[in-house]
Scaffold this motif. Structure first.
Motif, PDB file in Angstrom:
ATOM      1  N   ILE A 189     -81.778  71.722  16.422  1.00  0.00           N
ATOM      2  CA  ILE A 189     -82.918  71.988  15.534  1.00  0.00           C
ATOM      3  C   ILE A 189     -84.185  71.760  16.342  1.00  0.00           C
ATOM      4  N   ASN A 248     -88.557  72.087  15.914  1.00  0.00           N
ATOM      5  CA  ASN A 248     -89.704  72.321  15.017  1.00  0.00           C
ATOM      6  C   ASN A 248     -89.266  72.556  13.578  1.00  0.00           C
ATOM      7  N   CYS A 264     -86.626  74.024  12.607  1.00  0.00           N
ATOM      8  CA  CYS A 264     -85.860  75.261  12.462  1.00  0.00           C
ATOM      9  C   CYS A 264     -84.496  75.120  13.109  1.00  0.00           C
ATOM     10  N   CYS A 318     -90.212  74.479   8.553  1.00  0.00           N
ATOM     11  CA  CYS A 318     -89.889  75.173   9.805  1.00  0.00           C
ATOM     12  C   CYS A 318     -91.101  75.938  10.315  1.00  0.00           C
ATOM     13  N   THR A 319     -91.487  75.691  11.587  1.00  0.00           N
ATOM     14  CA  THR A 319     -92.601  76.408  12.208  1.00  0.00           C
ATOM     15  C   THR A 319     -92.140  76.968  13.542  1.00  0.00           C
ATOM     16  N   ASN A 320     -92.941  77.874  14.088  1.00  0.00           N
ATOM     17  CA  ASN A 320     -92.592  78.456  15.386  1.00  0.00           C
ATOM     18  C   ASN A 320     -93.092  77.625  16.547  1.00  0.00           C
TER      19      ASN A 320
END
Length: 719
Positions: free
Chosen positions: A573, A575, A577, A631-633
């Motif tokens: 996992i 960030n 995500c 969740c971020t990029n």
């Protein structure tokens, strides 16, 4: 009758060929010496003799050719290194001590049959070595002369189309001028006494060069290394008249102070696709020391020399080396080769050469890098320290009297202000976790090492200093075995955190038996066994529920050891995500987080795995927290967690929590289940590490940034 005679002649010829084949085994040798005057006026001379054959063999067959050679008092020999490429060879070194009654010159020699097969003698010619020792007291040093120091690999290889220079590292402890030349038969300095065609020898720099398109084959080099003073000096003797030695002018008008042999082989191989280093031919990269670099070592303290090479179209398969007796070599999982050697009190003040070559393979072809050599200068013992290793901590205690000039309050671990080093009137000391304070982990074929560094600083708010930098690298080394449970706690306990605005809190990382998340796996059953593809159910939850908070699973990574910064790792996992395609996160914006994934395994020798996650605790239902972002990029900036005046904290910093180990249940069909087209660094199916049970030692490594000093071990204590 004629038939019988013909058969007899044929058998005799075959026996002769067989005899020649078994005798063709010599790869060369070298000799250096260091004299010490005894209180009674006699001299102890330490000779270090290297020789190489097809197999590991060492003996003292040196005979006295002239002068009074005294008597041998001790002989110790052993293997240095070996290789199966380019002809199987093994190099050994013998340390021979002789006592001679006075300081008059004498000569030692040895000879036999046979060299390995060469381009000019397919049966292997005779070999001979000669050492000329002159112990006359020098007018410039008031001590007897010391020989140059040199060593070389038994055989070096070069493609026919690639020009290369071999610097034979002409170093002299007395700072004399060193020259190299071919040996002469009349002086018993060689056996075949040939000057190989296609090569040039720069006598003043001791550099051997091959010309492009030299004939393919093996060449023997029988060289003599000589030292000359840089100005006129007088040699004084107890049993003969003084003599004068002058700087080198030419070979006929100047007499050297000493002569030592340096013999080895060069094999010219078939052309390579490219001669650019780093393509097919290996190229040395950091942290490999530079050619001719002088490294410091300390008596009774292990020295580390790290060597690393790269090649685009070849796989680095080995680093072969020539060094002092009792040198060892290990390989790390990051591709570094570590040459280790511990000097003794007999080695104090002496110089020792170490040469090495990297070997790469492309298909059936093997390629060598340049030969690089360094000089190790042995100094007195350094700081006295005690390093104690346990299953999860390292304790260090250093005697203040051995580190004078360093203030105890100006030391800390790894530039980490939160990991301070304490001191009293007699000692500097600290204890820290093997997984904390920036401790790094390193794995070799046989050991697992945890390392950290004690450093000086002026002021924690300053980024520069004008004081001498003092560094001590501390290390706990463990021997790898087959079970992890006898030395390391398998099930990890709850982790305690303390943060302003949130107080103290504890979180526990647990594995569950099923997706109902009702029954945890029994802590006594660790390491946990999983089948390939089996789902692993995990939860990170507070030990005691904290009102009005939620937990955010920021990242998770799998590593072979309980250290999230280990260089071999697999992201699960990132960030918030899921990176692994089998990851499922079941809860969000809750005081706990539940997630699952399919069991995996690192490709290679690892059979166990730890999972480490980074979590953030936030104020519940606050849209300005990192937890609310989810969740971020990775490009979004997380809200500030700083506590401003009259503001309450809305989130904590990142905190690591880990659990494991997991272990794969091996199956006979496992290897068939992995596609060869996948990236081996990213393919997993369950568990991780070769386990660690036996603690080997705690030690310290002293480093000085102000000089060209590499790694020098200060203290080693058997646990």
């Amino acid at each position: 009758m004629s038939i019988i005679m013909s058969v007899s002649a044929l058998l005799s010829a075959l026996l002769l060929l067989a005899s020649a084949a078994s005798a063709s085994h010599f790869y060369g040798g070298s000799m250096t010496f260091n004299p010490i005057k005894n209180p009674d006026g006699s001299y102890r001379v330490d000779f270090r003799f290297k020789e190489a054959y097809h197999s590991c063999y060492t003996s003292d067959s040196w005979a006295c050719r002239s002068g009074n050679c005294g008597s041998r008092t001790s002989f110790v020999g052993g293997r240095v290194d070996s290789s199966s490429k380019g002809g199987s060879w093994c190099q050994t070194e013998a340390v021979i001590k002789r006592t001679v009654p006075n300081n008059s010159p004498f000569q030692l020699t040895q000879s036999s049959c046979c060299w390995i097969y060469t381009i000019y003698d397919i049966y292997g010619g005779n070999w001979g070595l000669l050492t000329h020792i002159d112990l006359g007291e020098r007018s410039d040093t008031s001590k007897p002369n010391r020989s140059p120091v040199a060593t070389t690999l038994p055989i070096v290889r070069v493609p026919q189309n690639c020009a290369r220079n071999y610097n034979l590292l002409s170093c002299d402890p007395d700072k004399d001028t060193v020259r190299c030349r071919y040996g002469t038969l009349s002086a018993n300095e060689c056996g075949m006494c040939r000057q190989p065609p296609g090569f040039t020898l720069d006598q003043s720099t001791c550099t051997l060069s091959n010309s492009v398109n030299a004939s393919i084959g093996t060449y023997a080099f029988e060289l003599v290394m000589e030292d000359y003073p840089t100005r006129n000096i007088t040699l004084n003797y107890t049993a003969m008249a003084p003599t004068v030695r002058s700087p080198f002018v030419n070979s006929s008008s100047s007499s050297p102070l000493s002569k030592i042999p340096l013999q080895f082989a060069v094999e010219v191989e078939a052309p390579a696709p490219s001669c650019i280093e780093g393509e097919y031919l290996p190229r040395f990269i950091h942290p490999t020391p530079h050619q001719g670099e002088h490294l410091q070592a300390r008596v009774n303290q292990e020295l580390e020399i790290r060597v690393k090479a790269t090649a685009t179209f070849s796989s680095i398969t080995d680093v072969v080396f020539s060094g002092p007796l009792n040198s060892t070599k290990e390989t790390t999982t990051t591709g570094e080769y570590v040459i280790n050697w511990t000097p003794t009190s007999d080695n104090f003040g002496q110089h020792f050469p170490i040469c090495f070559i990297a070997e790469g393979q492309n298909g059936s072809r093997n390629y060598q890098s340049e030969m690089r050599c360094v000089i190790v200068v042995v100094e007195a013992a350094g700081p006295r320290a005690q390093v104690t290793c346990t299953k999860d901590t390292m304790s260090v205690s250093i005697e203040r009297s051995t580190i004078s000039g360093i203030h105890g309050d100006h030391l800390r671990l790894n530039n980490n202000a939160s990991c301070a080093v304490s001191s009293n009137s007699t000692h500097v000391f600290t204890t820290f976790s093997l997984s904390g304070c920036g401790t790094q982990i390193e794995e070799t074929d046989e050991h697992l090492s945890f390392k950290n560094t004690i450093v000086t600083y002026d002021n924690p708010n300053h980024i520069i200093t004008r004081k001498n930098i003092f560094e001590i690298e501390v290390m706990c080394k463990y021997q790898k075995k087959s079970s992890i449970t006898t030395r390391f706690d398998a099930h990890r306990p709850a982790v305690n955190f303390t943060e302003r605005g949130f107080g103290s809190f504890s979180y526990q990382f647990e594995f569950y038996q099923s997706g109902t998340f009702r029954n945890t796996r029994d802590p006594s059953s660790y390491p946990l066994d999983y089948n390939v593809g089996e789902t692993i159910y995990m939860e990170i939850a507070p030990v005691n529920v904290i009102q009005n908070t939620e937990v955010f699973l920021e990242s998770c990574v799998a590593t072979p050891y309980d250290n999230p910064s280990y260089p071999i790792s697999y992201p699960i996992i990132t960030n918030g995500c899921g990176v692994d395609e089998t990851v499922n996160i079941y809860t969000s914006h809750q005081p706990n987080v539940k997630f699952s994934m399919e069991a995996f395994k690192f490709i290679g020798q690892y059979d166990q795995v730890f999972i480490s996650c980074s979590i953030i605790i936030c104020e519940a239902n606050n849209p300005n927290t990192r937890c609310a972002q989810g969740c971020t990029n990775g490009t979004q900036v997380a809200p500030s967690s700083h506590v401003h005046k009259r503001e309450a904290a809305i989130q904590t910093g990142s905190h690591f929590i880990s659990q494991g180990p997991l272990r794969l249940r091996r199956s006979a069909s496992f290897t068939d289940a992995i596609s060869p087209s996948l990236n081996l660094n990213l393919v997993f199916v369950a568990g991780c590490v070769v386990a660690v049970v036996a603690m080997v030692c705690g030690m310290m490594v002293y480093k000085s940034r102000g000089s060209k000093v590499n790694y020098q071990l200060l203290k080693s204590d058997e646990i």
